[in-house]
Structures are given as structure tokens and as C-alpha cells.
Design a protein around this motif. Structure first.
Motif, PDB file in Angstrom:
ATOM      1  N   SER A   3      -1.613  -4.449 -27.304  1.00 18.08           N
ATOM      2  CA  SER A   3      -2.487  -4.978 -26.328  1.00 18.08           C
ATOM      3  C   SER A   3      -3.767  -4.306 -26.562  1.00 18.08           C
ATOM      4  O   SER A   3      -4.106  -3.358 -25.924  1.00 18.08           O
ATOM      5  N   ARG A   6      -7.950  -2.913 -23.271  1.00 14.21           N
ATOM      6  CA  ARG A   6      -7.711  -2.775 -21.840  1.00 14.21           C
ATOM      7  C   ARG A   6      -8.925  -2.106 -21.216  1.00 14.21           C
ATOM      8  O   ARG A   6      -9.728  -1.480 -21.894  1.00 14.21           O
ATOM      9  N   ALA A  18      -1.548   0.132 -24.209  1.00 16.06           N
ATOM     10  CA  ALA A  18      -2.120  -0.898 -25.045  1.00 16.06           C
ATOM     11  C   ALA A  18      -1.404  -1.012 -26.371  1.00 16.06           C
ATOM     12  O   ALA A  18      -1.083  -0.043 -26.972  1.00 16.06           O
ATOM     13  N   GLY A  22      -5.407  -5.431 -27.402  1.00 19.57           N
ATOM     14  CA  GLY A  22      -4.985  -5.997 -26.164  1.00 19.57           C
ATOM     15  C   GLY A  22      -6.199  -6.298 -25.401  1.00 19.57           C
ATOM     16  O   GLY A  22      -6.421  -5.778 -24.337  1.00 19.57           O
ATOM     17  N   ALA A  24      -6.942  -8.926 -23.933  1.00 17.57           N
ATOM     18  CA  ALA A  24      -6.847 -10.051 -23.019  1.00 17.57           C
ATOM     19  C   ALA A  24      -7.514  -9.766 -21.711  1.00 17.57           C
ATOM     20  O   ALA A  24      -8.302 -10.556 -21.237  1.00 17.57           O
ATOM     21  N   LEU A  25      -7.208  -8.644 -21.110  1.00 11.57           N
ATOM     22  CA  LEU A  25      -7.793  -8.359 -19.808  1.00 11.57           C
ATOM     23  C   LEU A  25      -9.299  -8.271 -19.949  1.00 11.57           C
ATOM     24  O   LEU A  25     -10.048  -8.835 -19.169  1.00 11.57           O
ATOM     25  N   TYR A 189      -6.303 -12.262 -29.226  1.00 11.29           N
ATOM     26  CA  TYR A 189      -4.984 -12.895 -29.177  1.00 11.29           C
ATOM     27  C   TYR A 189      -5.124 -14.278 -29.806  1.00 11.29           C
ATOM     28  O   TYR A 189      -5.985 -15.057 -29.396  1.00 11.29           O
ATOM     29  N   TYR A 288       5.982 -11.225 -27.600  1.00 11.82           N
ATOM     30  CA  TYR A 288       5.081 -11.411 -26.459  1.00 11.82           C
ATOM     31  C   TYR A 288       5.533 -12.562 -25.555  1.00 11.82           C
ATOM     32  O   TYR A 288       5.415 -12.495 -24.330  1.00 11.82           O
ATOM     33  N   THR A 292       6.302 -12.124 -21.672  1.00 10.06           N
ATOM     34  CA  THR A 292       5.542 -12.866 -20.671  1.00 10.06           C
ATOM     35  C   THR A 292       6.474 -13.572 -19.695  1.00 10.06           C
ATOM     36  O   THR A 292       6.276 -13.526 -18.475  1.00 10.06           O
ATOM     37  N   SER A 354      -2.573 -10.560 -19.768  1.00  4.08           N
ATOM     38  CA  SER A 354      -2.968  -9.165 -19.679  1.00  4.08           C
ATOM     39  C   SER A 354      -2.776  -8.605 -18.280  1.00  4.08           C
ATOM     40  O   SER A 354      -2.434  -7.438 -18.117  1.00  4.08           O
ATOM     41  N   THR A 357       0.358  -6.640 -17.191  1.00  6.07           N
ATOM     42  CA  THR A 357       0.631  -5.263 -17.577  1.00  6.07           C
ATOM     43  C   THR A 357       0.635  -4.303 -16.404  1.00  6.07           C
ATOM     44  O   THR A 357       1.183  -3.215 -16.501  1.00  6.07           O
ATOM     45  N   ASP A 473       4.126  -6.503 -22.895  1.00 10.02           N
ATOM     46  CA  ASP A 473       3.609  -6.056 -24.190  1.00 10.02           C
ATOM     47  C   ASP A 473       4.689  -5.531 -25.123  1.00 10.02           C
ATOM     48  O   ASP A 473       4.712  -5.854 -26.312  1.00 10.02           O
TER      49      ASP A 473
END
Length: 526
Positions: A3, A6, A18, A22, A24-25, A189, A288, A292, A354, A357, A473
């Protein structure tokens, strides 16, 4: 697992680790333009390993000088441009290691190491190396971060050791020279096009691989987890100790697995928090979708409880259906935000992944989902601050891709990724095929120079694994595979919890963790 990007890790007892960028967030929340509030809360044989152990066994054989501790260099900014808060007690040192361990005459690189000494030297038990997630992120200030997380009994018993892994930050960094567009956090991603087409991903992967090779050259091929494990043993030698203890989180657990396999006789106590599957980042990414699906119900329950104000669904099933509705809506008509920012379907998917997490990020998901539903931008959340960057630092991307691509051989056939993406879209629709999609590794200019090292049961029983059952993750299934690979060497404590990174304030974590670090005693059973 990877990830990769972050927000700054909060100085609390709960961490969101992470794995690869990562981002995504970072990728999606940045689109709202406000600062985030911090959460409140092919293996070697036995003979090979013996030889590897001997290669770093003593100062006379490696020529490794003791570390000369002094002031630390400037911090390496995180993906969002901020620095880890550094404790004034932190000291730093440098050492030279071979760039290529197979060809020591090919030159050397510089590693930068950090240390925070125990406040209770009379009860010191040794050195505890602490390694964050990644790959690609700086670990130099991780000892400072861990001061607010680890139990005090552990802090009083160990000197904390951190380091920038080769290629990262202050350790002879690598660079790719990528454009800001190719370092967009959202691209970290590989979500396919809304209809599942991966032609854009293939072109991106080729462009990144070509640009990295043209900019950095052959040094990129020397950045790998196996070489970082060898570097870590050189650090051990420079510390002047026969054994070191180790605490790794997320990708840091993979480096821990490799070190505990290659240098088993040099490990004292090894703790793996949120463990990567034994196949490394490549295998971890493939899980992943499973992670998820297992983690989403907790977010869905949170949103359903607030249906009176959010109107996103009163049941978990309704919220799940709403997720697909909103993603499709944004695929058709992205939400235009300030400063040219756009919230499209893939940014929405990336943010949701994200957010899983850490439950402290659920309110952020509520804001974004509501904006996607109504088309009305929410006011900035708590925390204040300026706009976060939308791009990932070049060094981070370069080091991340080098490690991921050099650790394991990735298939080159585009058809392989097209088929895997299509299958993942059916099996794990929440991630829409992202886990099966192509990475720059499919076009990487450098091949792994040795077989992958995998965890195995040869060595002392000295590994404690800590794992949340619902982890997006580092999926529980992957951690179980690593546990089986280590056999008698490891015990795993599983928490019935959702999120990435265990809560060290939870007695179910703190008690066995502290007992192990102080006495070497592992919990009975798993």
C-alpha cells in the motif's frame, strides 16, 4: 502489502501500514483538496544459508568498520510532502556496502542508519531493528515513530535501529525521472478502464519501465529485498553484535522473512506485523481482491448505521450495491473538483480500498461517497492544513518498482494480465480487476539475478506473527501461507479485527508481544 502511499503514520498505538505505493488513500482523498485529520487511534539450501551467514559473521571477513554515530541528515518527505516527526535523541551513521554482492568489485553504495538508545541501559536486551511498510518509503525516522506505539517495557529494553533501504532516501537513492503525470498517486494501483480494458495500463507500464531504465541505468537492477537483507546483516556486523531482533510491518514483514531465512543464526527475536504472503509483493498484490472483500463489510456496516443522514443504504447489502452504483456513475461522469482535480470511478475505488486499512478513515469515505451521490462537495474535514500533493515522489516510485520487479520474475505476456484482470473482475468485483492487472514489472528492463528466497522451517523457533483477520492489504490467507512455510519456527496471533496494522494498545497484542520481546517466550499454539 504494498500500500504504497498513506498519510503520515499517526503517533498513536494504532498504525495503518503500507505495502506497494499504497497511494490509494493519498490518491483519492487528495482530490478533495483538504488535509486529512490523523486517526485518533526458490529458496537457498541449508548450505547456502550457512555460507550467507558466514559471509557477514565478523568484522575481519567483511572489513566492516563500527558505526560512527552523529547528527542525522534532513528527513526524507513522505508521499504527501510531510516529514515523520523526529525524536531529538535519534542519531545516525553511514556505512558502505557492495552495490552487487555477487560482484563486490563493482563498487559500493552508502546506507544511512539511525538509532534511538533505550532510556534504561541497565536492562538493555539488545538491538531491535524496526522496518515500516513500502517498499520505497524511508525508514530512517521509523524509530522516532515507534516511540509512541511500542509498549514502554519494550522501549526500555532495546535500542531501536532504523535505516533507509538501498535506493531509498539517504541510502544512494534511485530515480526514474518520471513526469508528474506518470507519478499521479491514483496510478499507483493499476485499475483497468471501466469496461476492463487494460491497454492503457500496458502503455503506462511500458513507459515507466523505459523511462526508469534510461534515467537510472543498471543500478536499478541491484535494488531488491534479498540485497536489503544482506545490507541488514552488514548493519548487524557494524553494530558489533552476533544477533539482532526485528520488527517489520507490511512490506517490512517480507524483508523480515528473507532475513530470517538467509541469516537465521543471526536472528534473536523476529516479529511480523501484518504479514506479506511468502511469494512477496507480487503474490501479495494478487490477494488484494480477497482482502477487499473480507474488509468491506466493516465499512458497509459503518455507513449503514448512518443512513438517516448519509442515505447510502440502511443495510450492508444496500451499501454494497451503492458502491457499484456510485463507481459506475463516476465512470460515466467524473465529479469535477477544485484546482483541476477529478473524482472518477477508479479514484473512488482506490479511495474506498485504502480507507479499509483503518476504521479512523471511515468518516472520509462517508464524505466522498456522499459527494459522489449528491454531486455536492463536502466541507473540509477536521484537521485543517493546505492541499495535499497529488503526485508521488520520484524516488519512492523508482525504489518501489525496482524492488517489486527485481524480487520475482513477472510474466511478460499482455494476454496473461488481460485474462487475470477479467477473472478478478468476476471473482472480486469490488476491486474491478485491479489485483490481476499489469505493473511496470511486465516491461522491466532487468530480470531477477537469483531465485526468489522463500520462508522455510530451517532455523530457530523465534518468529511471532501478528495479524488482523480482515486485512485489505496483507490478506489473512497470505499470512497463513507464510505461517505454514515457517513451520515450527513461527506462531501467529490472529485478531478478530479489520484493518491493516495491529493495535499495539490491545492487550491481546501487547501482552504476547511484550512477553516475547522480553523473554523470548512464544504463545502456545496459534
Amino acid at each position: 502489502m504494498t500500500s504504497v502511499h498513506r498519510p503520515p503514520r499517526p503517533r498513536t498505538t494504532r498504525r495503518a501500514g503500507a505495502l506497494p505505493a499504497g497511494g490509494a488513500l493519498l490518491a483519492a482523498t487528495l482530490l478533495l483538496g483538504g488535509a486529512l485529520a490523523e486517526p485518533a487511534t526458490a529458496a537457498p539450501t541449508t548450505a547456502d544459508r550457512s555460507s550467507a551467514d558466514r559471509s557477514s559473521a565478523g568484522l575481519g571477513r567483511t572489513g566492516q568498520a563500527p558505526l560512527a554515530w552523529g547528527a542525522c541528515p534532513a528527513p526524507t518527505p513522505l508521499a504527501n510532502g510531510t516529514d515523520y516527526p523526529r525524536d531529538p535523541r535519534e542519531q545516525c551513521a553511514t556505512l558502505q556496502v557492495p552495490r552487487d554482492y555477487r560482484h563486490p568489485g563493482a563498487g559500493s553504495i552508502t546506507l544511512t542508519v539511525s538509532r534511538i538508545r533505550t532510556a534504561d541501559p541497565a536492562h538493555r536486551l539488545g538491538d531491535l531493528v524496526v522496518v515500516p511498510g513500502g517498499p520505497g518509503g524511508s525508514g530512517l525516522d521509523y524509530p522516532s515513530q515507534m516511540l509512541g506505539i511500542l509498549p514502554s517495557a519494550v522501549m526500555n529494553s532495546y535500542d531501536l535501529i532504523g535505516f533507509d533501504e538501498r535506493g531509498v532516501g539517504n541510502s544512494t537513492p534511485v530515480h526514474c525521472g518520471l513526469s508528474a503525470a506518470d507519478r499521479a498517486a491514483q496510478l499507483n494501483y493499476p485499475y483497468p478502464a471501466p469496461d476492463g480494458d487494460i491497454s492503457g495500463n500496458l502503455a503506462f507500464a511500458q513507459r515507466v519501465a523505459d523511462t526508469c531504465a534510461a534515467t537510472q541505468g543498471d543500478y536499478l537492477g541491484d535494488i531488491s529485498t534479498v540485497n536489503s537483507a544482506r545490507d541488514l546483516d552488514r548493519i548487524r556486523t557494524a553494530l558489533g553484535v552476533p544477533k539482532i531482533s526485528y520488527l517489520g510491518t507490511s512490506y517490512g514483514t517480507y524483508l523480515g522473512q528473507i532475513y530470517a531465512t538467509m541469516f537465521a543464526s543471526h536472528t534473536d527475536k523476529v516479529v511480523l506485523d501484518s504479514t506479506v504472503a511468502p511469494g512477496g509483493v507480487e503474490q501479495g498484490v494478487s490477494l488484494y481482491g480477497l482482502g477487499t472483500e473480507q474488509s468491506f463489510p466493516a465499512l458497509a456496516a459503518y455507513l449503514a448505521q448512518q443512513d438517516a443522514t448519509l442515505h447510502l443504504g440502511a443495510t450492508q447489502a444496500a451499501v454494497r450495491a451503492g458502491y457499484f452504483r456510485l463507481a459506475a456513475k463516476l465512470d460515466r461522469a467524473p465529479l469535477r473538483l477544485s484546482e483541476g482535480r477529478v473524482l472518477d470511478g477508479n479514484a473512488f475505488r482506490a479511495l474506498t480500498f485504502s480507507v479499509l486499512t483503518n476504521g479512523a478513515y471511515y468518516p472520509l469515505a462517508a464524505r466522498v461517497w456522499q459527494a459522489a451521490d449528491t454531486g455536492v462537495l463536502p466541507p473540509p474535514g477536521p484537521g485543517g492544513g493546505g492541499t495535499l500533493p497529488m503526485v508521488i515522489p520520484d524516488n519512492f516510485v523508482a525504489a518501489q518498482d525496482a524492488v517489486i520487479c527485481n524480487d520475482t520474475p513477472w510474466p511478460r505476456d499482455p494476454g496473461y494480465y488481460a485474462a487475470r484482470t477479467a477473472a478478478d473482475r468476476i471473482r472480486y468485483p469490488l476491486s474491478n480487476g485491479m489485483p490481476g492487472n499489469v505493473w511496470p514489472c511486465a516491461s522491466w528492463h532487468y530480470q531477477p539475478t537469483e531465485p526468489p528466497v522463500r520462508a522455510d522451517p530451517i532455523g530457530p523457533r523465534n518468529i511471532l506473527m501478528l495479524q488482523n483477520h480482515q486485512d485489505p492489504d496483507t490478506a489473512y490467507a497470505g499470512a497463513r501461507q507464510t505461517l505454514r512455510a515457517f513451520g515450527h519456527r513461527a506462531t501467529m496471533v490472529t485478531l478478530e479485527a479489520t484493518g491493516h496494522g495491529v493495535n499495539f494498545a490491545d492487550p491481546k497484542v501487547a501482552d504476547p508481544f511484550t512477553a516475547f520481546l522480553l523473554s523470548g517466550r512464544l504463545p502456545a499454539g496459534n
